[in-house]
Design a protein around this motif. Structure first.
Motif, mmCIF file in Angstrom:
data_model
loop_
_atom_site.group_PDB
_atom_site.id
_atom_site.type_symbol
_atom_site.label_atom_id
_atom_site.label_comp_id
_atom_site.label_asym_id
_atom_site.label_seq_id
_atom_site.Cartn_x
_atom_site.Cartn_y
_atom_site.Cartn_z
ATOM 1 N N GLY A 48 4.712 13.742 -18.064
ATOM 2 C CA GLY A 48 3.616 14.330 -17.324
ATOM 3 C C GLY A 48 3.856 14.327 -15.841
ATOM 4 N N GLY A 49 4.724 13.418 -15.365
ATOM 5 C CA GLY A 49 5.056 13.387 -13.955
ATOM 6 C C GLY A 49 3.867 13.077 -13.089
ATOM 7 N N ALA A 50 4.095 13.065 -11.785
ATOM 8 C CA ALA A 50 3.016 12.856 -10.846
ATOM 9 C C ALA A 50 2.183 14.120 -10.765
ATOM 10 N N ASP A 51 0.878 13.980 -10.918
ATOM 11 C CA ASP A 51 -0.018 15.120 -10.927
ATOM 12 C C ASP A 51 -0.069 15.733 -9.529
ATOM 13 N N PRO A 52 0.252 17.027 -9.355
ATOM 14 C CA PRO A 52 0.275 17.616 -8.020
ATOM 15 C C PRO A 52 -1.068 17.551 -7.319
ATOM 16 N N MET A 53 -2.170 17.801 -8.055
ATOM 17 C CA MET A 53 -3.473 17.763 -7.406
ATOM 18 C C MET A 53 -3.805 16.354 -6.934
ATOM 19 N N ALA A 54 -3.536 15.358 -7.785
ATOM 20 C CA ALA A 54 -3.759 13.980 -7.365
ATOM 21 C C ALA A 54 -2.878 13.636 -6.174
ATOM 22 N N GLY A 55 -1.638 14.146 -6.199
ATOM 23 C CA GLY A 55 -0.734 13.875 -5.096
ATOM 24 C C GLY A 55 -1.234 14.445 -3.789
ATOM 25 N N ARG A 56 -1.724 15.671 -3.811
ATOM 26 C CA ARG A 56 -2.213 16.271 -2.573
ATOM 27 C C ARG A 56 -3.460 15.548 -2.067
ATOM 28 N N VAL A 57 -4.352 15.198 -2.995
ATOM 29 C CA VAL A 57 -5.547 14.444 -2.595
ATOM 30 C C VAL A 57 -5.150 13.118 -1.958
ATOM 31 N N HIS A 58 -4.199 12.448 -2.586
ATOM 32 C CA HIS A 58 -3.730 11.156 -2.087
ATOM 33 C C HIS A 58 -3.150 11.311 -0.674
ATOM 34 N N LEU A 59 -2.272 12.311 -0.489
ATOM 35 C CA LEU A 59 -1.673 12.529 0.817
ATOM 36 C C LEU A 59 -2.714 12.914 1.865
ATOM 37 N N THR A 60 -3.662 13.769 1.467
ATOM 38 C CA THR A 60 -4.715 14.173 2.404
ATOM 39 C C THR A 60 -5.499 12.963 2.889
ATOM 40 N N ARG A 61 -5.864 12.093 1.951
ATOM 41 C CA ARG A 61 -6.642 10.908 2.332
ATOM 42 C C ARG A 61 -5.841 10.002 3.265
ATOM 43 N N LEU A 62 -4.565 9.787 2.952
ATOM 44 C CA LEU A 62 -3.744 8.912 3.779
ATOM 45 C C LEU A 62 -3.494 9.516 5.162
ATOM 46 N N VAL A 63 -3.253 10.827 5.214
ATOM 47 C CA VAL A 63 -3.012 11.475 6.499
ATOM 48 C C VAL A 63 -4.262 11.410 7.372
ATOM 49 N N GLU A 64 -5.425 11.694 6.778
ATOM 50 C CA GLU A 64 -6.664 11.618 7.562
ATOM 51 C C GLU A 64 -6.892 10.193 8.078
ATOM 52 N N ARG A 65 -6.581 9.204 7.249
ATOM 53 C CA ARG A 65 -6.746 7.817 7.670
ATOM 54 C C ARG A 65 -5.801 7.481 8.820
ATOM 55 N N LYS A 66 -4.528 7.929 8.702
ATOM 56 C CA LYS A 66 -3.553 7.627 9.747
ATOM 57 C C LYS A 66 -3.865 8.397 11.033
ATOM 58 N N LEU A 67 -4.426 9.597 10.908
ATOM 59 C CA LEU A 67 -4.844 10.336 12.105
ATOM 60 C C LEU A 67 -5.949 9.594 12.838
ATOM 61 N N ALA A 68 -6.885 9.035 12.071
ATOM 62 C CA ALA A 68 -7.952 8.253 12.697
ATOM 63 C C ALA A 68 -7.382 7.025 13.395
ATOM 64 N N GLU A 69 -6.392 6.384 12.759
ATOM 65 C CA GLU A 69 -5.760 5.217 13.376
ATOM 66 C C GLU A 69 -4.990 5.622 14.637
ATOM 67 N N ALA A 70 -4.325 6.788 14.574
ATOM 68 C CA ALA A 70 -3.566 7.256 15.733
ATOM 69 C C ALA A 70 -4.487 7.550 16.911
ATOM 70 N N ALA A 71 -5.713 8.040 16.606
ATOM 71 C CA ALA A 71 -6.668 8.312 17.682
ATOM 72 C C ALA A 71 -7.078 7.030 18.386
ATOM 73 N N GLY A 72 -6.950 5.901 17.693
ATOM 74 C CA GLY A 72 -7.287 4.608 18.295
ATOM 75 C C GLY A 72 -6.120 3.987 19.040
ATOM 76 N N GLY A 73 -5.020 4.720 19.166
ATOM 77 C CA GLY A 73 -3.903 4.225 19.968
ATOM 78 C C GLY A 73 -2.687 3.829 19.165
ATOM 79 N N ASP A 74 -2.730 3.945 17.825
ATOM 80 C CA ASP A 74 -1.573 3.584 17.011
ATOM 81 C C ASP A 74 -0.443 4.598 17.206
ATOM 82 N N ALA A 75 0.751 4.254 16.730
ATOM 83 C CA ALA A 75 1.940 5.077 16.932
ATOM 84 C C ALA A 75 1.857 6.374 16.136
ATOM 85 N N GLU A 76 2.708 7.334 16.535
ATOM 86 C CA GLU A 76 2.810 8.583 15.794
ATOM 87 C C GLU A 76 3.406 8.316 14.408
ATOM 88 N N PHE A 77 3.228 9.282 13.513
ATOM 89 C CA PHE A 77 3.847 9.186 12.190
ATOM 90 C C PHE A 77 4.369 10.559 11.800
#
Length: 572
Positions: free
Chosen positions: A159-188
């Motif tokens: 079945g492999g990694a589900d693409p929809m779950a993968g995109r949701v997962h990446l979206t959530r992590l990217v949004e979280r890291k963007l919020a952290e970056a706005a607080g002064g954290d390093a680029e990613f």
């Protein structure tokens, strides 16, 4: 079965409203009703506390609520209801379920919240959304992480990694890291990895071998992943890798290792390659959807350089501005689908000999938030690029069928892309809407310029449509990839000659030879013909002499809405 004899006499047979409300609260959810005609939203008690007090003012209208949904994180309730293929228990209802991220309101520092949204949408006979009753529930972080981790770690070949779950997962992590970056954290960094010419591999070896290749690439990428880096399926044939910005410098090296040797499959060793595009956040974008779009652009540039290439996104002035404009336009189109801002304009098509209008082509139009009406030339290139074509095709067909139901004397043609014609929802809409003789008054135009990958599959689909009394036309013939031999195999009823050959007909000997040959071919195959972009009488007379069946263009009449004027003689 419930044994009523064992219950106390005071216990009711039906849950009281207070008990229902308590059940909803115990689920950590809130119920709502939204009526699009007045855009009013009404919620059950506790909704504001559940979603965050700062979001309270955004819970009063659907437009304000939708303004908090993070772009690219999931369909809104209106979009999910409109594209749903699941009918509800009452006529005109559709069940839906979606999940998306709610951003903090401007000026608020509360965290992004992922929610589940499910319910039932009520539509009128014209397909207009009248009401949605539903329930929203925040997704507990631990539950979401466990489910997504299971999806990410699914064994290749099972079945492999589900693409929809993968995109949701990446979206959530990217949004979280963007919020952290706005607080002064390093680029990613974010890396999008995609196959080079996977379509040709599928044609050569079959889609099952293609799936094995995707799994094999996933395993090699997983081996190259560094500590703390996140790899997930982004789409059917693309992967996303979230990593430290400084690690992007090493991307060409581990990409070369991924491509170094052929991949072992059940068909033997297969040579394939992947390319990659990279972005640095927040430099290249402040939202997940923007970063993903820029990574796709970088991947496209890498592929243009050659198989197995790597490219970093460069926000060069005009290009960056165009990208941001495209993303805003995509958001506007998605909202338009849910807010009933998609319409049809109708262009007359007349018999060549009599100039009497025989049918109208239904052309999609989208009214923007600013009130401006966008036509197909503006809409379709962006829709194709961002995967919205099937949604527009579904809505166009719904509107065309509704127009046929209102007017028993109306005959229409409506466009569909070669991809959408295999969409289950589009097929269901056509199947259910062609009863009561409406199929005989409908023509489906397949867009030829987009290319048809499997002629045998398309031929079966054409025959399925024709069995419902609907005629099929090949649109824009001459500018795409369909050959004369393929045209015969498809068995379509009408051939529409692309207007680029017609508008210069009287000035170009080459175009005259081509059009005349095409008309002769269609006549020999028993097909009717339509000439597009007919601008003047000399062109019309020449086409009549060569036996063209119908004329379409400025000479006959321009597209108009909201409804056609009927079958009347065209003005010469």
């Amino acid at each position: 079965m419930i044994d009523k004899s064992r219950r106390g006499g005071a216990e009711p047979d039906v849950l009281a409203p207070d008990a229902v409300a308590q059940v909803i609260r115990d689920l950590g959810a809130a119920a709502y009703r939204w009526t699009p005609p007045d855009d009013r939203m009404v919620w059950s008690e506790g909704a504001e506390a559940m979603l965050g007090p700062a979001r309270g003012d955004h819970l009063k209208s659907g437009k304000a609520y939708d303004g908090l949904i993070a772009s690219g994180s999931g369909l809104s309730r209106a979009e999910a209801a409109r594209v749903s293929a699941i009918h509800g228990p009452q006529a005109g209802t559709r069940l839906f379920e979606t999940s998306y991220c709610l951003l903090p309101p401007p000026g608020s520092f509360m965290p992004t919240l992922r929610v589940e949204d499910c319910g039932v949408g009520l539509f009128d006979t014209d397909g207009e959304l009248l009401r949605i009753d539903g329930m929203v529930r925040p997704v507990p972080a631990a539950l979401m992480d466990a489910a997504l981790d299971a999806a990410m770690d699914a064994a290749p070949g099972e079945g492999g990694a589900d693409p929809m779950a993968g995109r949701v997962h990446l979206t959530r992590l990217v949004e979280r890291k963007l919020a952290e970056a706005a607080g002064g954290d390093a680029e990613f960094g974010f890396l999008m990895v995609g196959f080079d010419r996977l379509g040709r591999l599928n044609e050569a070896y079959g889609s099952e071998i293609g799936d094995e290749l995707i799994d094999a690439v996933g395993r090699r990428l997983r081996d190259e992943r560094g500590s703390g880096e996140v790899l997930a399926r982004f789409s059917g044939s693309k992967f996303g890798l979230l990593l430290a910005a400084e690690r992007l410098a090493l991307a060409p090296h581990f990409l070369a290792r991924v491509n170094a040797t052929p991949f072992r499959t059940s068909a033997g060793l297969v040579t394939a390659s992947v390319s990659a595009g990279a972005v640095v956040a927040p430099r290249d974008g402040g939202r997940a959807a923007e970063l993903f779009a820029h990574a796709r652009d970088a991947l496209r540039s890498a592929r243009a350089r050659g198989a197995g290439s790597f490219e970093t996104f460069h926000a060069a002035g005009d290009h960056a501005l165009q990208q941001r404009a495209n993303l805003r336009f995509v958001d506007d189109m998605l909202s338009a689908l849910g807010e009933n801002r998609v319409f049809l304009a109708f262009q007359p098509i007349a018999a060549t000999e009599t100039r009497i209008v025989q049918f109208h082509e239904a052309l999609v139009r989208v009214r923007g938030r600013d009130g401006r009406m966008h036509d197909g030339a503006t809409i379709m290139p962006v829709a194709d690029r961002f995967g919205l074509t099937v949604l527009l095709d579904r809505r166009s067909l719904e509107l065309a069928l509704a127009a046929l139901a209102r007017d028993a004397g109306l005959r229409l043609s409506v466009n569909v892309s070669p991809t959408s014609i295999h969409d289950d929802v589009w097929l269901r809409i056509l199947d259910e809407g062609t009863g009561a003789g409406r199929g005989a008054r409908l023509i489906i135009e397949i867009t030829e310029a987009a290319g048809i990958l499997d002629l045998d599959v398309m031929r079966r689909r054409v025959r399925w449509i024709q069995e419902r009394g609907v005629r099929v036309a090949m649109d824009d013939f001459g500018v795409g990839y369909t050959s004369f031999r393929s045209l015969r195999r498809l068995g379509v009823d009408l051939l529409k000659i692309d207007g680029s050959f017609i508008c210069t007909l009287m000035e170009s000997a080459e175009d005259r030879h081509f059009v005349r040959a095409l008309l002769d071919l269609a006549h020999n195959l028993g097909m009717e013909t339509v000439a597009e972009w007919v601008l003047d009488e000399p062109t019309a007379r020449q086409l009549a002499e060569w036996g063209c069946t119908y004329l379409q263009g400025q000479l006959i009449g321009l597209a108009q809405g909201p409804s056609p004027l009927g079958d009347t003689p065209a003005q010469a």
